[in-house]
Structure formats: C-alpha cells, structure tokens
Design an enzyme around this catalytic site. Sequence first.
Site, PDB file in Angstrom:
ATOM      1  CD  GLU A  89     -30.622  -8.987  32.093  1.00  0.00           C
ATOM      2  OE1 GLU A  89     -31.358  -9.253  32.908  1.00  0.00           O
ATOM      3  OE2 GLU A  89     -29.450  -8.622  32.249  1.00  0.00           O
ATOM      4  CG  ASP A 116     -31.039 -19.800  37.424  1.00  0.00           C
ATOM      5  OD1 ASP A 116     -29.801 -18.905  37.476  1.00  0.00           O
ATOM      6  OD2 ASP A 116     -31.208 -20.277  38.261  1.00  0.00           O
ATOM      7  CG  ASP A 138     -30.060  -7.036  42.332  1.00  0.00           C
ATOM      8  OD1 ASP A 138     -29.370  -6.346  43.372  1.00  0.00           O
ATOM      9  OD2 ASP A 138     -31.234  -7.071  42.222  1.00  0.00           O
ATOM     10  CB  THR A 212     -23.426  -0.288  30.593  1.00  0.00           C
ATOM     11  OG1 THR A 212     -23.430   0.193  31.946  1.00  0.00           O
ATOM     12  CG2 THR A 212     -22.678  -1.252  30.369  1.00  0.00           C
ATOM     13  NE  ARG A 213     -28.958   1.818  27.351  1.00  0.00           N
ATOM     14  CZ  ARG A 213     -30.137   1.365  26.776  1.00  0.00           C
ATOM     15  NH1 ARG A 213     -31.181   2.125  26.239  1.00  0.00           N
ATOM     16  NH2 ARG A 213     -29.945   0.250  26.300  1.00  0.00           N
ATOM     17  CE1 TYR A 214     -27.332   0.359  38.278  1.00  0.00           C
ATOM     18  CE2 TYR A 214     -24.908   0.292  38.150  1.00  0.00           C
ATOM     19  CZ  TYR A 214     -25.916   0.265  38.802  1.00  0.00           C
ATOM     20  OH  TYR A 214     -25.790   0.035  40.243  1.00  0.00           O
ATOM     21  CD  GLU A 215     -18.895   2.176  33.325  1.00  0.00           C
ATOM     22  OE1 GLU A 215     -18.155   1.515  33.678  1.00  0.00           O
ATOM     23  OE2 GLU A 215     -18.936   2.633  32.072  1.00  0.00           O
TER      24      GLU A 215
END
EC number: 2.1.1.33
Length: 233
Positions: A89, A116, A138, A212-215
């Site tokens: 990450e 990377d 992304d 996940t929080r994004y989900e």
Amino acid sequence: MIDENHPMRAAGNFFGRRHGKPLRPHQSNLFEDLLPRLKLDLATPAPQDLRSLFEAPVETVRMEIGFGGGEHLHHESGRYPQSGFIGVEPFINGMAKMLAALDQAPRPNLRLYDEDATAVLDWLPDASLAGIDLFYPDPWHKRRHWKRRFVSDANLDRFARVLKPGAKFRFASDIEHYVNWTLQHCRRHAAFDWQAESPADWNDAYEGWPGTRYEAKAFREGRRAAYLTFIRR
C-alpha cells in the site's frame, strides 16, 4: 540492464496521491519503528522459499495489492495463520491505519511494502504465490489515464509468472467499466481462466469477506460491487 525475464515497470504510477491527512505523532512513530521491521527489503534477492520471510511457520504465501486501510488484509492474516501474507500500500494514511492495527494485534505471518507493487512482483520468484488480491483499485476514470490502471497486459504477465498453477487472482470493484475492463484483459490472457457459472459467482462477496470502509461508502452511494475470481492455468 533490463532483466528479460521480467516485464519493465511502467513509467507512470499506478496509484494516486501518496499522502492525505497529516499523521498523528503515534502514527509517525509506527512508521519509524514498526514499518522497518515489517517492510520487505528488495535490495536483497528474494528467497527461493518465500515462507522464510515470516516469523511464523507458514505453508503458503498470498499477496494483497493496494490494501487501503488494511481491513481485509488484517482480517485474512488472522483468519489464516498458516498462510503468509505480503501487503502493498503506497498511500501513507492507509499504511498508517494498517500499522496501528498491527500495533494492537500483531501478525507474525504478515510482511508489508509501501511503494510500487510492480517492484515486489518483479522481485518475487517464479510460481511462488498461492494468490493475489486486488480490491477496489483506483479506476482512473479518465480515458487518458486508463494506462495507469493496475490491471494491464504487462501486470497480468507479472501475475502469471509469480502465481502457482491453480492459484487465484481475485479482483473486486464497484466501477462497472473497470470490472468489464478486467474481464476483457483476463479472458484474453492465456494464463487465466474465469470459472464463473452464474451471476452469484460475481455478485456475492467472497466467503468470509469482512467488507471495507471504501466498499461501505460505495454501497451508501448506491453502487454495487462485482467480485471476480480468475484461476492461474
């Protein structure tokens, strides 16, 4: 000199911003004290047996690329102590959340990398991974940025080299265009099979999926996710 056995890394970044909110003092301390103990050293050759990277005895090794805040990776590494995990990450605030979780609940079967992911993939030995996870990467919405998407012919070549036969590449996204993009790239790649038989195979979350929080944010905003699984031939 270029190693002809490994694809060249793309000149552009596959990730966006490296830093968001300023880190709190404790988070900064974790970057100074904890991360160096867990970070892979790519300056030295990778061991032929990746299991030697971990403090705990492990049977197999998996990799998660772009783990965000680390919810899934921390959950999986606790759920499967017999497996080793490599988490990558580059976003500093995401890594800070992961380090905070590990400070509270250490995982001797987990190693990290904060740059990377293609560098790690090129460092790994052939057929050394039992799985690769890429969740909510992304999407690079603008057409001129599609070349930055992590799913690409070059990176699928990387995946094919490091995955063992029968290993899984799992991809989840709430962006329909990126889902279709990934399907097209993987289905035309000679090394991967998509074995879905019904809509449930991509509409239902993976077994044991913690979310996940994004989900959760995507669901609140009315978007649905697709969960794809490809098998290394």
